[in-house]
Design a protein around this motif. Structure first.
Motif, PDB file in Angstrom:
ATOM      1  N   SER A  83      -9.911   9.565 114.043  1.00 51.18           N
ATOM      2  CA  SER A  83     -10.372   9.316 112.676  1.00 51.18           C
ATOM      3  C   SER A  83     -10.456   7.828 112.350  1.00 51.18           C
ATOM      4  O   SER A  83     -10.881   7.469 111.260  1.00 51.18           O
ATOM      5  CB  SER A  83      -9.461  10.018 111.675  1.00 51.18           C
ATOM      6  OG  SER A  83      -8.151   9.485 111.749  1.00 51.18           O
TER       7      SER A  83
ATOM      8  N   THR B  16     -13.934   6.649 111.406  1.00 54.13           N
ATOM      9  CA  THR B  16     -14.297   7.132 110.073  1.00 54.13           C
ATOM     10  C   THR B  16     -13.663   6.251 109.004  1.00 54.13           C
ATOM     11  O   THR B  16     -14.326   5.841 108.050  1.00 54.13           O
ATOM     12  CB  THR B  16     -13.856   8.596 109.889  1.00 54.13           C
ATOM     13  OG1 THR B  16     -14.493   9.392 110.883  1.00 54.13           O
ATOM     14  CG2 THR B  16     -14.225   9.113 108.521  1.00 54.13           C
ATOM     15  N   PHE B  17     -12.367   5.950 109.157  1.00 58.08           N
ATOM     16  CA  PHE B  17     -11.707   5.109 108.166  1.00 58.08           C
ATOM     17  C   PHE B  17     -12.274   3.696 108.151  1.00 58.08           C
ATOM     18  O   PHE B  17     -12.422   3.097 107.086  1.00 58.08           O
ATOM     19  CB  PHE B  17     -10.186   5.068 108.396  1.00 58.08           C
ATOM     20  CG  PHE B  17      -9.461   6.151 107.658  1.00 58.08           C
ATOM     21  CD1 PHE B  17      -9.316   6.108 106.285  1.00 58.08           C
ATOM     22  CD2 PHE B  17      -8.934   7.236 108.335  1.00 58.08           C
ATOM     23  CE1 PHE B  17      -8.666   7.108 105.594  1.00 58.08           C
ATOM     24  CE2 PHE B  17      -8.277   8.244 107.663  1.00 58.08           C
ATOM     25  CZ  PHE B  17      -8.146   8.183 106.286  1.00 58.08           C
TER      26      PHE B  17
ATOM     27  N   PHE C 236      -3.327   7.398 101.089  1.00 49.81           N
ATOM     28  CA  PHE C 236      -3.735   7.446 102.486  1.00 49.81           C
ATOM     29  C   PHE C 236      -2.770   6.585 103.290  1.00 49.81           C
ATOM     30  O   PHE C 236      -2.462   5.463 102.916  1.00 49.81           O
ATOM     31  CB  PHE C 236      -5.169   6.920 102.673  1.00 49.81           C
ATOM     32  CG  PHE C 236      -6.227   7.881 102.239  1.00 49.81           C
ATOM     33  CD1 PHE C 236      -6.707   8.840 103.108  1.00 49.81           C
ATOM     34  CD2 PHE C 236      -6.744   7.830 100.957  1.00 49.81           C
ATOM     35  CE1 PHE C 236      -7.698   9.731 102.715  1.00 49.81           C
ATOM     36  CE2 PHE C 236      -7.726   8.716 100.546  1.00 49.81           C
ATOM     37  CZ  PHE C 236      -8.191   9.670 101.434  1.00 49.81           C
TER      38      PHE C 236
ATOM     39  N   PRO D 178     -10.964  13.026 106.789  1.00 40.00           N
ATOM     40  CA  PRO D 178     -11.620  11.812 106.289  1.00 40.00           C
ATOM     41  C   PRO D 178     -13.142  11.849 106.389  1.00 40.00           C
ATOM     42  O   PRO D 178     -13.826  11.161 105.635  1.00 40.00           O
ATOM     43  CB  PRO D 178     -11.032  10.703 107.151  1.00 40.00           C
ATOM     44  CG  PRO D 178     -10.360  11.357 108.290  1.00 40.00           C
ATOM     45  CD  PRO D 178     -10.061  12.752 107.901  1.00 40.00           C
TER      46      PRO D 178
ATOM     47  N   LEU E  19      -7.413   2.973  98.750  1.00 41.08           N
ATOM     48  CA  LEU E  19      -7.029   4.056  99.659  1.00 41.08           C
ATOM     49  C   LEU E  19      -5.509   4.205  99.715  1.00 41.08           C
ATOM     50  O   LEU E  19      -4.985   5.318  99.709  1.00 41.08           O
ATOM     51  CB  LEU E  19      -7.595   3.812 101.055  1.00 41.08           C
ATOM     52  CG  LEU E  19      -9.121   3.954 101.185  1.00 41.08           C
ATOM     53  CD1 LEU E  19      -9.587   3.494 102.556  1.00 41.08           C
ATOM     54  CD2 LEU E  19      -9.568   5.372 100.907  1.00 41.08           C
TER      55      LEU E  19
ATOM     56  N   CYS F  24      -9.274  15.496 101.482  1.00 39.92           N
ATOM     57  CA  CYS F  24      -9.839  14.306 102.133  1.00 39.92           C
ATOM     58  C   CYS F  24      -8.826  13.622 103.049  1.00 39.92           C
ATOM     59  O   CYS F  24      -9.208  13.029 104.062  1.00 39.92           O
ATOM     60  CB  CYS F  24     -10.347  13.319 101.087  1.00 39.92           C
ATOM     61  SG  CYS F  24     -11.868  13.848 100.287  1.00 39.92           S
ATOM     62  N   LYS F  25      -7.559  13.705 102.693  1.00 45.09           N
ATOM     63  CA  LYS F  25      -6.531  13.096 103.546  1.00 45.09           C
ATOM     64  C   LYS F  25      -6.454  13.792 104.900  1.00 45.09           C
ATOM     65  O   LYS F  25      -6.147  13.164 105.905  1.00 45.09           O
ATOM     66  CB  LYS F  25      -5.172  13.139 102.853  1.00 45.09           C
ATOM     67  CG  LYS F  25      -5.039  12.138 101.732  1.00 45.09           C
ATOM     68  CD  LYS F  25      -3.679  12.276 101.071  1.00 45.09           C
ATOM     69  CE  LYS F  25      -3.585  11.400  99.851  1.00 45.09           C
ATOM     70  NZ  LYS F  25      -2.300  11.590  99.154  1.00 45.09           N
TER      71      LYS F  25
END
Length: 129
Positions: free
Chosen positions: A33, A36-37, A24, A76, A19, A72-73
């Motif tokens: 987020s 999610t990460f 990222f 996420p 990542l 996507c950045k």
């Protein structure tokens, strides 16, 4: 995400390194987020790579993986969905491949058996003449 504690540390570190190599910024993850990460960290690096470079690229009809990565950045959740979709796609692909291999083997056996029966019939017909 409590499952991080149960996962192989090296896998989680490799995923984190991937990542970071994609750009990222894990230090600036917002609280919205972060879950999610943390969920993304539970997947092996090859699943993330496949999601970005193949699955999402195809699903988005994107011109490049770098385009997918940029999206996507900022979102996420899209990456997480792409990882899960990529895993499903590969699972189906592998299952279809195995089914195809099994069918090929069965067809080969039928062809060999049919050829043997035909040889026996010809041999009997030649004896009777």
């Amino acid at each position: 995400v409590p499952q991080l504690l149960r996962l192989d540390t090296n896998m989680v570190l490799n995923t984190t390194q991937l990542l970071l190599s994609y750009g990222f910024d894990l230090s600036s993850i917002s609280s919205s987020s972060s879950k999610t990460f943390l969920s993304i960290l539970t997947y092996p690096p090859d699943s993330i790579q496949y999601a970005i470079e193949s699955f999402l690229k195809n699903m988005m009809a994107a011109p490049s993986a770098s385009f997918v990565l940029a999206v996507c950045k900022t979102n996420p959740e899209l990456l997480l969905s792409g990882i899960q979709g990529g895993i499903q796609e590969l699972t189906v692909k592998n299952a279809l491949g195995k089914a195809s291999d099994a069918m090929y083997s069965a067809n080969q056996k039928v062809a060999v058996d049919s050829a043997n029966v035909l040889k026996e019939i010809r041999a009997k017909n030649t004896k009777n003449m």
